[in-house]
Scaffold this active site. Structure first.
Site, PDB file in Angstrom:
ATOM      1  N   LYS A  53       0.838  -1.207   0.000  1.00  0.00           N
ATOM      2  CA  LYS A  53       0.000   0.000   0.000  1.00  0.00           C
ATOM      3  C   LYS A  53       0.873   1.257   0.000  1.00  0.00           C
ATOM      4  O   LYS A  53       0.592   2.217  -0.722  1.00  0.00           O
ATOM      5  CB  LYS A  53      -0.937  -0.012   1.225  1.00  0.00           C
ATOM      6  CG  LYS A  53      -2.060  -1.035   1.083  1.00  0.00           C
ATOM      7  CD  LYS A  53      -2.788  -1.335   2.387  1.00  0.00           C
ATOM      8  CE  LYS A  53      -3.749  -2.503   2.155  1.00  0.00           C
ATOM      9  NZ  LYS A  53      -4.362  -3.015   3.388  1.00  0.00           N
ATOM     10  N   GLN A  97      -5.248  -1.935   9.475  1.00  0.00           N
ATOM     11  CA  GLN A  97      -5.005  -3.246   8.868  1.00  0.00           C
ATOM     12  C   GLN A  97      -5.548  -4.352   9.771  1.00  0.00           C
ATOM     13  O   GLN A  97      -5.269  -4.378  10.968  1.00  0.00           O
ATOM     14  CB  GLN A  97      -3.493  -3.418   8.633  1.00  0.00           C
ATOM     15  CG  GLN A  97      -3.114  -4.669   7.861  1.00  0.00           C
ATOM     16  CD  GLN A  97      -3.614  -4.677   6.417  1.00  0.00           C
ATOM     17  OE1 GLN A  97      -3.656  -3.647   5.763  1.00  0.00           O
ATOM     18  NE2 GLN A  97      -4.022  -5.835   5.938  1.00  0.00           N
ATOM     19  N   ASP A 120     -11.899   1.857   3.684  1.00  0.00           N
ATOM     20  CA  ASP A 120     -12.149   0.414   3.588  1.00  0.00           C
ATOM     21  C   ASP A 120     -13.645   0.126   3.397  1.00  0.00           C
ATOM     22  O   ASP A 120     -14.024  -0.956   2.969  1.00  0.00           O
ATOM     23  CB  ASP A 120     -11.724  -0.275   4.899  1.00  0.00           C
ATOM     24  CG  ASP A 120     -10.343  -0.902   4.833  1.00  0.00           C
ATOM     25  OD1 ASP A 120      -9.957  -1.350   3.749  1.00  0.00           O
ATOM     26  OD2 ASP A 120      -9.686  -0.951   5.894  1.00  0.00           O
TER      27      ASP A 120
HETATM   28  N1  GUN Z   1      -6.968  -7.400   5.913  1.00  0.00           N
HETATM   29  C1  GUN Z   1      -7.227  -8.183   4.845  1.00  0.00           C
HETATM   30  N2  GUN Z   1      -7.882  -7.475   3.896  1.00  0.00           N
HETATM   31  C2  GUN Z   1      -8.029  -6.227   4.385  1.00  0.00           C
HETATM   32  C3  GUN Z   1      -8.619  -5.040   3.849  1.00  0.00           C
HETATM   33  O1  GUN Z   1      -9.161  -4.994   2.737  1.00  0.00           O
HETATM   34  N3  GUN Z   1      -8.552  -3.952   4.653  1.00  0.00           N
HETATM   35  C4  GUN Z   1      -7.986  -3.980   5.875  1.00  0.00           C
HETATM   36  N4  GUN Z   1      -8.010  -2.862   6.581  1.00  0.00           N
HETATM   37  N5  GUN Z   1      -7.438  -5.058   6.391  1.00  0.00           N
HETATM   38  C5  GUN Z   1      -7.462  -6.173   5.639  1.00  0.00           C
END
Ligand code: GUN
Length: 295
Positions: A53, A97, A120
């Site tokens: 990211k 996350q 998200d």
């Molecule tokens: N962990 C696995 N996929 C995701 C996601 O799309 N967003 C976040 N914040 N954590 C994750």
């Protein structure tokens, strides 16, 4: 192999280039989109996702503000961090996350993020908007899957989409999106309580596996000509430098003989998720400065 490969790296790159162009425009107005990414603990997969990211943010000309917190961080401390990011006008998006350490309640944390910064689309307000088809963020992985189908002109109208998995992150929102009138798919949702999974998967024109179980979908479970979307990202142990390799929920070599289209793992849905995150973060900034609304 007969299936067309749905390459998320290629489609994701196009979308990230669009994000980059729009970021340039916003920066000319004096605003740099900023996504804060919070990582708690030392989950190796989470660390690699956060790195990916950060790289994508830098490439798009956006600011990434990563906060890596120790695994012993308390829920109250984490909520304090989120509160200060909510109040910080220079931060447009906040991503926590997942998964979080077991002593922290995920729902409490997710719902502490300002819904306007919830890129998200996990906050209950944004999930409600998604369900009611009100303008707002769309969750990154489900939206990425939709974009991949769209890019390859895979028909959804009247198609039977079978979604395996009922997670809040993927299965539930993706089922809701595919059932929207604009996509008009007939949706079946399968989960751990489903009897005779293969009976359902063999009827799927669009088969989406989002379970996290390597090898779950074998070739004999796929309808000829179907679009097979593998959302699973599983680390399986192998000898060698890293000690693991990534594999999806689908036995790729088998399914690719039968399917019309198929996503690889890695390089299918994963890069699409990142691209949609860039676009959501940019939208959050655009909306903040009076630009367009939604994704
Ligand atoms: N962990 C696995 N996929 C995701 C996601 O799309 N967003 C976040 N914040 N954590 C994750």
């Amino acid at each position: 192999m007969s299936a067309i490969i749905l390459d998320g790296k290629v489609t994701g790159k196009k979308l990230r280039e669009n994000a980059k162009e729009r970021t340039t425009l916003l920066r000319k107005q004096g605003h740099t989109p900023c996504l804060a990414v919070i990582l708690v603990g030392d989950n190796p997969a989470s660390h690699s996702y956060v790195k990916a990211k950060e790289k994508a943010l830098a490439e798009a000309g956006m600011e990434g503000r990563s906060l890596r917190l120790g695994g012993e961080t308390s829920e109250a401390e984490l909520l304090g961090v989120i509160k200060s990011l909510n109040a910080d006008d220079s931060v447009h998006g906040i991503l926590v996350q997942l998964p979080l350490p077991r002593h922290i309640r995920e729902a409490v944390v997710i719902n502490a993020v300002d819904p306007r910064k919830d890129v998200d689309c996990f906050h209950r307000v944004n999930v409600g908007k998604l369900l009611l088809e009100e303008p707002g963020f769309l969750p990154c992985t489900p939206h990425g899957v939709i974009q991949l189908l769209r890019e390859h002109k895979i028909p959804t109208k009247g198609a039977h989409a079978v979604v395996i998995g009922r997670s809040n992150i993927v299965g539930k929102p993706l089922a809701m999106l595919l059932a929207r009138k604009e996509f008009n798919a007939t949706v079946t949702m399968c989960h751990t309580g489903t009897k005779n999974l293969a009976f359902h998967t063999r009827q799927a024109d669009i088969l989406i596996a989002a379970v996290g179980q390597p090898g779950l979908i074998t070739g004999d479970m796929v309808k000829r000509g179907a679009a097979v979307i593998d959302v699973g990202v599983n680390r399986v142990s192998v000898a060698g430098e890293t000690g693991y390799r990534l594999t999806g929920d689908v036995v790729f070599e088998e399914a690719a003989q039968i399917a019309g289209w198929i996503t690889p793992v890695p390089g299918g849905v994963g890069p699409m998720t990142i691209a949609m995150l860039m676009l959501n973060s940019l939208s959050a900034a655009e909306i903040r400065y009076g630009g367009k609304c939604g994704t």
